[in-house]
Motif scaffolding. Structure first.
Motif, PDB file in Angstrom:
ATOM      1  N   GLY A   1      24.269  -1.626  51.320  1.00 38.22           N
ATOM      2  CA  GLY A   1      24.519  -0.967  50.038  1.00 38.22           C
ATOM      3  C   GLY A   1      24.142   0.496  49.975  1.00 38.22           C
ATOM      4  N   THR A   2      23.860   1.100  51.138  1.00 35.23           N
ATOM      5  CA  THR A   2      23.641   2.555  51.088  1.00 35.23           C
ATOM      6  C   THR A   2      24.822   3.261  51.757  1.00 35.23           C
ATOM      7  N   LEU A   3      24.728   4.577  51.939  1.00 40.16           N
ATOM      8  CA  LEU A   3      25.941   5.354  52.209  1.00 40.16           C
ATOM      9  C   LEU A   3      26.238   5.547  53.697  1.00 40.16           C
ATOM     10  N   SER A   4      27.517   5.719  54.025  1.00 41.88           N
ATOM     11  CA  SER A   4      27.924   5.988  55.408  1.00 41.88           C
ATOM     12  C   SER A   4      27.619   7.439  55.764  1.00 41.88           C
ATOM     13  N   SER A   5      27.582   7.702  57.063  1.00 37.64           N
ATOM     14  CA  SER A   5      27.406   9.085  57.519  1.00 37.64           C
ATOM     15  C   SER A   5      28.512   9.970  56.972  1.00 37.64           C
ATOM     16  N   TYR A   6      29.702   9.429  56.952  1.00 41.58           N
ATOM     17  CA  TYR A   6      30.855  10.175  56.439  1.00 41.58           C
ATOM     18  C   TYR A   6      30.601  10.588  54.989  1.00 41.58           C
TER      19      TYR A   6
ATOM     20  N   GLY B   1      36.315  -5.525  40.513  1.00 42.70           N
ATOM     21  CA  GLY B   1      36.051  -6.307  41.725  1.00 42.70           C
ATOM     22  C   GLY B   1      34.654  -5.981  42.218  1.00 42.70           C
ATOM     23  N   ASN B   2      34.579  -5.592  43.488  1.00 37.06           N
ATOM     24  CA  ASN B   2      33.266  -5.252  44.041  1.00 37.06           C
ATOM     25  C   ASN B   2      32.941  -3.772  43.930  1.00 37.06           C
ATOM     26  N   ASP B   3      33.888  -2.976  43.437  1.00 34.79           N
ATOM     27  CA  ASP B   3      33.658  -1.536  43.352  1.00 34.79           C
ATOM     28  C   ASP B   3      32.923  -1.199  42.067  1.00 34.79           C
TER      29      ASP B   3
ATOM     30  N   HIS C   1      31.142   1.908  41.492  1.00 35.08           N
ATOM     31  CA  HIS C   1      31.187   3.340  41.150  1.00 35.08           C
ATOM     32  C   HIS C   1      29.885   3.850  40.533  1.00 35.08           C
ATOM     33  N   LEU C   2      28.754   3.517  41.145  1.00 36.32           N
ATOM     34  CA  LEU C   2      27.466   3.976  40.607  1.00 36.32           C
ATOM     35  C   LEU C   2      27.108   5.366  41.123  1.00 36.32           C
ATOM     36  N   ILE C   3      27.703   5.719  42.255  1.00 36.61           N
ATOM     37  CA  ILE C   3      27.644   7.109  42.743  1.00 36.61           C
ATOM     38  C   ILE C   3      29.049   7.344  43.282  1.00 36.61           C
ATOM     39  N   CYS C   4      29.682   8.394  42.827  1.00 33.70           N
ATOM     40  CA  CYS C   4      31.118   8.527  43.116  1.00 33.70           C
ATOM     41  C   CYS C   4      31.414   9.703  44.036  1.00 33.70           C
ATOM     42  N   ILE C   5      31.976   9.376  45.193  1.00 30.81           N
ATOM     43  CA  ILE C   5      32.307  10.378  46.201  1.00 30.81           C
ATOM     44  C   ILE C   5      33.767  10.153  46.580  1.00 30.81           C
ATOM     45  N   GLU C   6      34.622  11.046  46.143  1.00 33.34           N
ATOM     46  CA  GLU C   6      36.060  10.872  46.377  1.00 33.34           C
ATOM     47  C   GLU C   6      36.421  11.195  47.830  1.00 33.34           C
ATOM     48  N   ASP C   7      37.188  10.331  48.459  1.00 25.06           N
ATOM     49  CA  ASP C   7      37.702  10.642  49.788  1.00 25.06           C
ATOM     50  C   ASP C   7      38.686  11.819  49.660  1.00 25.06           C
ATOM     51  N   PRO C   8      38.647  12.781  50.593  1.00 17.44           N
ATOM     52  CA  PRO C   8      39.514  13.959  50.430  1.00 17.44           C
ATOM     53  C   PRO C   8      41.009  13.654  50.496  1.00 17.44           C
ATOM     54  N   PHE C   9      41.423  12.566  51.157  1.00 16.85           N
ATOM     55  CA  PHE C   9      42.847  12.245  51.247  1.00 16.85           C
ATOM     56  C   PHE C   9      43.215  10.954  50.528  1.00 16.85           C
ATOM     57  N   GLU C  10      42.424   9.911  50.732  1.00 21.48           N
ATOM     58  CA  GLU C  10      42.677   8.673  49.998  1.00 21.48           C
ATOM     59  C   GLU C  10      41.936   8.776  48.673  1.00 21.48           C
ATOM     60  N   ILE C  11      42.600   9.421  47.705  1.00 25.24           N
ATOM     61  CA  ILE C  11      41.822   9.840  46.538  1.00 25.24           C
ATOM     62  C   ILE C  11      41.496   8.683  45.591  1.00 25.24           C
ATOM     63  N   GLU C  12      42.103   7.511  45.822  1.00 26.43           N
ATOM     64  CA  GLU C  12      41.721   6.347  45.017  1.00 26.43           C
ATOM     65  C   GLU C  12      40.506   5.652  45.639  1.00 26.43           C
TER      66      GLU C  12
ATOM     67  N   LEU D   1      33.805   6.553  48.186  1.00 23.59           N
ATOM     68  CA  LEU D   1      32.901   6.196  49.293  1.00 23.59           C
ATOM     69  C   LEU D   1      31.561   5.679  48.796  1.00 23.59           C
ATOM     70  N   GLY D   2      31.344   5.788  47.489  1.00 18.36           N
ATOM     71  CA  GLY D   2      30.130   5.226  46.908  1.00 18.36           C
ATOM     72  C   GLY D   2      30.306   3.764  46.493  1.00 18.36           C
ATOM     73  N   ARG D   3      31.479   3.213  46.743  1.00 14.54           N
ATOM     74  CA  ARG D   3      31.743   1.863  46.242  1.00 14.54           C
ATOM     75  C   ARG D   3      30.825   0.804  46.830  1.00 14.54           C
ATOM     76  N   VAL D   4      30.229   1.086  47.996  1.00 13.76           N
ATOM     77  CA  VAL D   4      29.346   0.108  48.636  1.00 13.76           C
ATOM     78  C   VAL D   4      27.984  -0.003  47.927  1.00 13.76           C
ATOM     79  N   VAL D   5      27.695   0.983  47.069  1.00 10.23           N
ATOM     80  CA  VAL D   5      26.364   1.055  46.452  1.00 10.23           C
ATOM     81  C   VAL D   5      26.288   0.110  45.248  1.00 10.23           C
ATOM     82  N   ASP D   6      25.267  -0.746  45.215  1.00 11.82           N
ATOM     83  CA  ASP D   6      25.118  -1.687  44.096  1.00 11.82           C
ATOM     84  C   ASP D   6      23.935  -1.300  43.219  1.00 11.82           C
ATOM     85  N   LYS D   7      23.660  -2.112  42.200  1.00  7.28           N
ATOM     86  CA  LYS D   7      22.634  -1.689  41.237  1.00  7.28           C
ATOM     87  C   LYS D   7      21.228  -1.662  41.842  1.00  7.28           C
ATOM     88  N   PHE D   8      21.010  -2.371  42.948  1.00  3.56           N
ATOM     89  CA  PHE D   8      19.708  -2.296  43.614  1.00  3.56           C
ATOM     90  C   PHE D   8      19.641  -1.078  44.514  1.00  3.56           C
TER      91      PHE D   8
END
Ligand code: GTP
Ligand code: MG
Length: 335
Positions: A176-181, A280-282, A284-295, A298-305
């Motif tokens: 549930g934390t962020l990727s290097s990307y 669903g599982n997204d 959006h507690l921290i929102c980082i838009e992908d530069p090309f796939e704008i929908e 990258l923060g979707r993996v982050v949960d309330k914990f």
């Protein structure tokens, strides 16, 4: 008096520059590592071409985007046009090809979010993940690499932030934390926002590079050698920027309303993207838009914990850089 305190504080933080730069230097992979990776890529491509003469292998991810530390695994994308085979079949076939050539630990993960073949080359000891036709990742790798050529402070900041995130175990998407990307995008956004700006927004400039991948148009200015002076008006040191980065994510970012977008060069609203509620599982507690796939957030993996853990880690880092007596050690203390 407050002003004086701020100046003193900045002076103290600036003293960390040599120490941070030496950490950065120690993380940069040596040149011979690059050569070894190239070698392996060529020999894998030769194997693949026996089966598919026109197929190509591209390196993407940290080994190609200039944000890779020593001994990273290599991410490889197989670009192939085979209408008769499904992605899974291609991966299984690939695994066969590699297995019969004595590559080790060959494994096809056909059900992963990004399906891959994993393998290890016993000669160089390098491990690879090979995916099929994930060309957007190849293009976003180029975008990151081009940003890194504009101002050295991006690469320095991102290396140190990645090193911090790995030490503090907040670089684990399966937990549930962020990727290097995602961290690199956060660094680019941050440097686009400085006043004066340290990085431009390449996607808002005249496009000198354009490609359409999976119906997504990717276009940006890539003659970055012309931009080497872009950030020269901003004299902020890497130490001050590192502190300001953590301070921004700890105390200034509006997690309720804002999305960071390097595509747009600033902040956009969650409302405009319809990222205000959990779908669903997204979350959006921290929102980082992908530069090309704008929908794609990258923060979707982050949960309330994990959002709580992340924000506490940002606060800890900012406070250490400001108040700790030995910040360059404490900051990276293993979690
Ligand atoms: P390390 O392996 O941790 O050193 O970093 P890395 O730069 O290889 O990053 P990571 O493993 O997070 O991602 C590898 C590459 O995959 C990135 O550079 C991107 O090109 C791509 N990638 C990763 N996550 C995503 C994602 O969610 N969406 C898209 N489109 N690409 C992604
Ligand atoms: Mg990687």
């Amino acid at each position: 008096r407050l002003r004086r305190r701020l100046v003193e504080c900045r002076y103290a933080i600036d003293k960390l520059v040599p120490h941070l730069l030496s950490i950065y230097q120690s993380l940069i992979p040596p040149e011979e590592e690059k050569a070894k990776q190239k070698q392996l890529l060529l020999s894998l491509e030769k194997l693949v071409n026996k089966q598919w003469p026109k197929a190509q292998l591209h390196i993407y991810g940290s080994c190609a985007n200039s944000f890779g530390v020593s001994n990273s695994d290599i991410d490889i994308c197989l670009a192939i046009d085979d209408a008769d085979l499904s992605k899974s079949d291609i991966l299984l076939k690939l695994a066969d090809i590699f297995q019969s050539d004595n590559l080790q630990n060959v494994q096809a993960l056909t059900h992963a979010r990004v399906p891959i073949v994993k393998l290890m080359d016993p000669i160089s000891g390098i491990s690879c993940d090979i995916c099929v036709n994930n060309l957007l990742a190849v293009v976003n790798t180029k975008l990151l690499r081009d940003y890194a050529k504009i101002d050295d402070r991006l690469r320095q900041l991102a290396f140190i932030v990645k090193h911090w995130a790995k030490s503090r175990r907040v670089n684990e998407t399966y937990r549930g934390t962020l990727s290097s990307y995602a961290y690199v995008l956060m660094c680019i956004h941050f440097l686009q926002q400085r006043k004066p700006a340290i990085l431009p927004c390449l996607q808002q400039m005249e496009a000198t590079y354009a490609i359409t991948v999976d119906n997504t148009k990717c276009a940006f200015f890539d003659r970055v050698e012309m931009l080497r002076d872009f950030g020269a008006h901003n004299k902020e040191s890497i130490a001050y920027l590192l502190w300001a980065f953590f301070h921004y994510w700890a105390y200034c970012h509006d997690y309720t309303n804002d999305v960071i977008s390097i595509r747009n060069g600033g902040i956009i609203s969650k409302r405009s993207k319809d990222w205000t509620r959990r779908i669903g599982n997204d979350r959006h507690l921290i929102c980082i838009e992908d530069p090309f796939e704008i929908e794609h957030d990258l923060g979707r993996v982050v949960d309330k914990f994990s959002i709580k853990i992340l924000r506490e880690e940002f606060e800890r880092a900012a406070d250490i850089l400001q108040f700790d007596s030995n910040p360059c050690v404490t900051l990276f203390e293993p979690y």
